[in-house]
Design a protein around this motif. Structure first.
Motif, mmCIF file in Angstrom:
data_model
loop_
_atom_site.group_PDB
_atom_site.id
_atom_site.type_symbol
_atom_site.label_atom_id
_atom_site.label_comp_id
_atom_site.label_asym_id
_atom_site.label_seq_id
_atom_site.Cartn_x
_atom_site.Cartn_y
_atom_site.Cartn_z
ATOM 1 N N GLU A 14 0.800 -1.226 0.000
ATOM 2 C CA GLU A 14 0.000 0.000 0.000
ATOM 3 C C GLU A 14 0.834 1.279 0.000
ATOM 4 O O GLU A 14 0.382 2.309 -0.469
ATOM 5 C CB GLU A 14 -0.922 0.010 1.218
ATOM 6 N N ARG A 15 2.032 1.239 0.549
ATOM 7 C CA ARG A 15 2.894 2.412 0.645
ATOM 8 C C ARG A 15 4.326 2.014 0.322
ATOM 9 O O ARG A 15 4.729 0.896 0.571
ATOM 10 C CB ARG A 15 2.852 3.013 2.052
ATOM 11 N N ASN A 16 5.081 2.966 -0.210
ATOM 12 C CA ASN A 16 6.481 2.699 -0.527
ATOM 13 C C ASN A 16 7.390 3.509 0.371
ATOM 14 O O ASN A 16 7.121 4.661 0.661
ATOM 15 C CB ASN A 16 6.780 3.049 -1.990
ATOM 16 N N GLU A 17 8.454 2.886 0.794
ATOM 17 C CA GLU A 17 9.462 3.573 1.572
ATOM 18 C C GLU A 17 10.797 3.586 0.838
ATOM 19 O O GLU A 17 11.581 4.504 0.975
ATOM 20 C CB GLU A 17 9.628 2.883 2.929
ATOM 21 N N VAL A 18 11.017 2.565 0.017
ATOM 22 C CA VAL A 18 12.313 2.426 -0.639
ATOM 23 C C VAL A 18 12.135 1.635 -1.937
ATOM 24 O O VAL A 18 11.207 0.848 -2.071
ATOM 25 C CB VAL A 18 13.315 1.705 0.316
ATOM 26 N N ILE A 19 13.024 1.885 -2.896
ATOM 27 C CA ILE A 19 13.132 1.049 -4.094
ATOM 28 C C ILE A 19 14.552 0.479 -4.068
ATOM 29 O O ILE A 19 15.527 1.224 -3.994
ATOM 30 C CB ILE A 19 12.905 1.852 -5.394
ATOM 31 N N ILE A 20 14.642 -0.823 -4.127
ATOM 32 C CA ILE A 20 15.937 -1.496 -4.110
ATOM 33 C C ILE A 20 16.410 -1.591 -5.555
ATOM 34 O O ILE A 20 15.708 -2.147 -6.402
ATOM 35 C CB ILE A 20 15.811 -2.890 -3.477
ATOM 36 N N CYS A 21 17.566 -1.044 -5.849
ATOM 37 C CA CYS A 21 18.071 -1.030 -7.219
ATOM 38 C C CYS A 21 19.292 -1.937 -7.321
ATOM 39 O O CYS A 21 20.228 -1.826 -6.525
ATOM 40 C CB CYS A 21 18.435 0.405 -7.620
ATOM 41 N N LEU A 22 19.264 -2.826 -8.310
ATOM 42 C CA LEU A 22 20.382 -3.726 -8.570
ATOM 43 C C LEU A 22 20.891 -3.501 -9.980
ATOM 44 O O LEU A 22 20.104 -3.424 -10.923
ATOM 45 C CB LEU A 22 19.946 -5.190 -8.431
ATOM 46 N N SER A 23 22.201 -3.407 -10.122
ATOM 47 C CA SER A 23 22.765 -3.272 -11.463
ATOM 48 C C SER A 23 22.859 -4.646 -12.109
ATOM 49 O O SER A 23 23.034 -5.660 -11.444
ATOM 50 C CB SER A 23 24.142 -2.608 -11.397
ATOM 51 N N ASP A 40 5.510 -9.317 -1.588
ATOM 52 C CA ASP A 40 5.102 -8.482 -0.459
ATOM 53 C C ASP A 40 4.987 -7.009 -0.811
ATOM 54 O O ASP A 40 4.786 -6.178 0.065
ATOM 55 C CB ASP A 40 6.080 -8.686 0.706
ATOM 56 N N GLY A 41 5.139 -6.679 -2.092
ATOM 57 C CA GLY A 41 4.989 -5.295 -2.527
ATOM 58 C C GLY A 41 6.270 -4.486 -2.518
ATOM 59 O O GLY A 41 6.249 -3.301 -2.853
ATOM 60 N N HIS A 42 7.400 -5.093 -2.141
ATOM 61 C CA HIS A 42 8.675 -4.373 -2.180
ATOM 62 C C HIS A 42 9.050 -4.127 -3.639
ATOM 63 O O HIS A 42 8.903 -5.008 -4.484
ATOM 64 C CB HIS A 42 9.787 -5.167 -1.493
ATOM 65 N N LEU A 43 9.528 -2.927 -3.926
ATOM 66 C CA LEU A 43 9.895 -2.568 -5.292
ATOM 67 C C LEU A 43 11.384 -2.787 -5.527
ATOM 68 O O LEU A 43 12.223 -2.370 -4.728
ATOM 69 C CB LEU A 43 9.541 -1.109 -5.564
ATOM 70 N N TRP A 44 11.690 -3.420 -6.638
ATOM 71 C CA TRP A 44 13.062 -3.706 -7.063
ATOM 72 C C TRP A 44 13.230 -3.103 -8.457
ATOM 73 O O TRP A 44 12.382 -3.291 -9.323
ATOM 74 C CB TRP A 44 13.299 -5.210 -7.137
ATOM 75 N N ASN A 45 14.326 -2.396 -8.675
ATOM 76 C CA ASN A 45 14.617 -1.825 -9.988
ATOM 77 C C ASN A 45 15.894 -2.471 -10.497
ATOM 78 O O ASN A 45 16.894 -2.573 -9.774
ATOM 79 C CB ASN A 45 14.797 -0.307 -9.898
ATOM 80 N N LEU A 46 15.879 -2.947 -11.733
ATOM 81 C CA LEU A 46 17.035 -3.565 -12.359
ATOM 82 C C LEU A 46 17.527 -2.624 -13.439
ATOM 83 O O LEU A 46 16.730 -2.179 -14.277
ATOM 84 C CB LEU A 46 16.649 -4.921 -12.949
ATOM 85 N N VAL A 47 18.807 -2.334 -13.437
ATOM 86 C CA VAL A 47 19.338 -1.336 -14.375
ATOM 87 C C VAL A 47 20.645 -1.824 -14.999
ATOM 88 O O VAL A 47 21.475 -2.437 -14.332
ATOM 89 C CB VAL A 47 19.532 0.026 -13.683
ATOM 90 N N TRP A 48 20.753 -1.587 -16.312
ATOM 91 C CA TRP A 48 22.011 -1.800 -17.033
ATOM 92 C C TRP A 48 22.456 -0.441 -17.545
ATOM 93 O O TRP A 48 21.654 0.344 -18.047
ATOM 94 C CB TRP A 48 21.802 -2.736 -18.227
ATOM 95 N N MET A 49 23.738 -0.148 -17.364
ATOM 96 C CA MET A 49 24.306 1.103 -17.881
ATOM 97 C C MET A 49 25.451 0.761 -18.804
ATOM 98 O O MET A 49 26.279 -0.100 -18.494
ATOM 99 C CB MET A 49 24.774 1.998 -16.747
ATOM 100 N N ALA A 50 25.496 1.436 -19.968
ATOM 101 C CA ALA A 50 26.559 1.213 -20.934
ATOM 102 C C ALA A 50 27.897 1.556 -20.275
ATOM 103 O O ALA A 50 28.000 2.534 -19.538
ATOM 104 C CB ALA A 50 26.336 2.081 -22.163
#
Length: 132
Positions: free
Chosen positions: A70-79, A119-129
């Motif tokens: 229902e609410r977000n506190e953090v987005i976990i980002c993995l390269s 559980d609704g936790h947000l994960w962001n996956l990112v590739w950078m050149a």
């Protein structure tokens, strides 16, 4: 000892969460796990998550637990090492019961997409050149 990042996440069903992240290719260290928590290896030797039952997590804090559905506190980002790795992990997350809150974003020098776990936790996956 090398510095490590270990973040704690409250989960509703530890067995389901363990199965979800196992489907994404993460491993667990039984030496640091119990019926209340599972120590997940994200990047061996440096980045880990401790998945904790809500009851155990609540025993460590003195304020209300946020419901990540229902609410977000953090987005976990993995390269990631490639666009294909991003897409592959997203596909595994969706197949294991997760969802994607938005389509992939391609900026040429950077490619990313996120998923929401069970559980609704947000994960962001990112590739950078590399030249970026």
């Amino acid at each position: 000892m090398n510095k490590q990042i270990i973040f704690n996440l409250a989960v509703r069903d530890l067995d389901n969460s363990r199965a979800f992240f196992t489907a994404l290719g993460f491993t667990f260290n039984p030496q640091y796990s119990s019926d209340s928590a599972a120590f997940m290896n994200i990047v061996d030797g440096s980045i880990h998550a401790m998945l904790m039952t809500e009851a155990f997590f609540k025993s460590l804090i003195d304020k209300p637990l946020v419901d990540a559905r229902e609410r977000n506190e953090v987005i976990i980002c993995l390269s990631c090492e490639s666009r294909e790795e991003v897409d592959g992990l997203i596909a595994k997350a969706v197949a294991a019961g997760g969802r994607t809150p938005h389509p992939p974003e391609d900026h040429g020098f950077m490619y990313d997409q996120g998923f929401e776990d069970l559980d609704g936790h947000l994960w962001n996956l990112v590739w950078m050149a590399p030249q970026a």
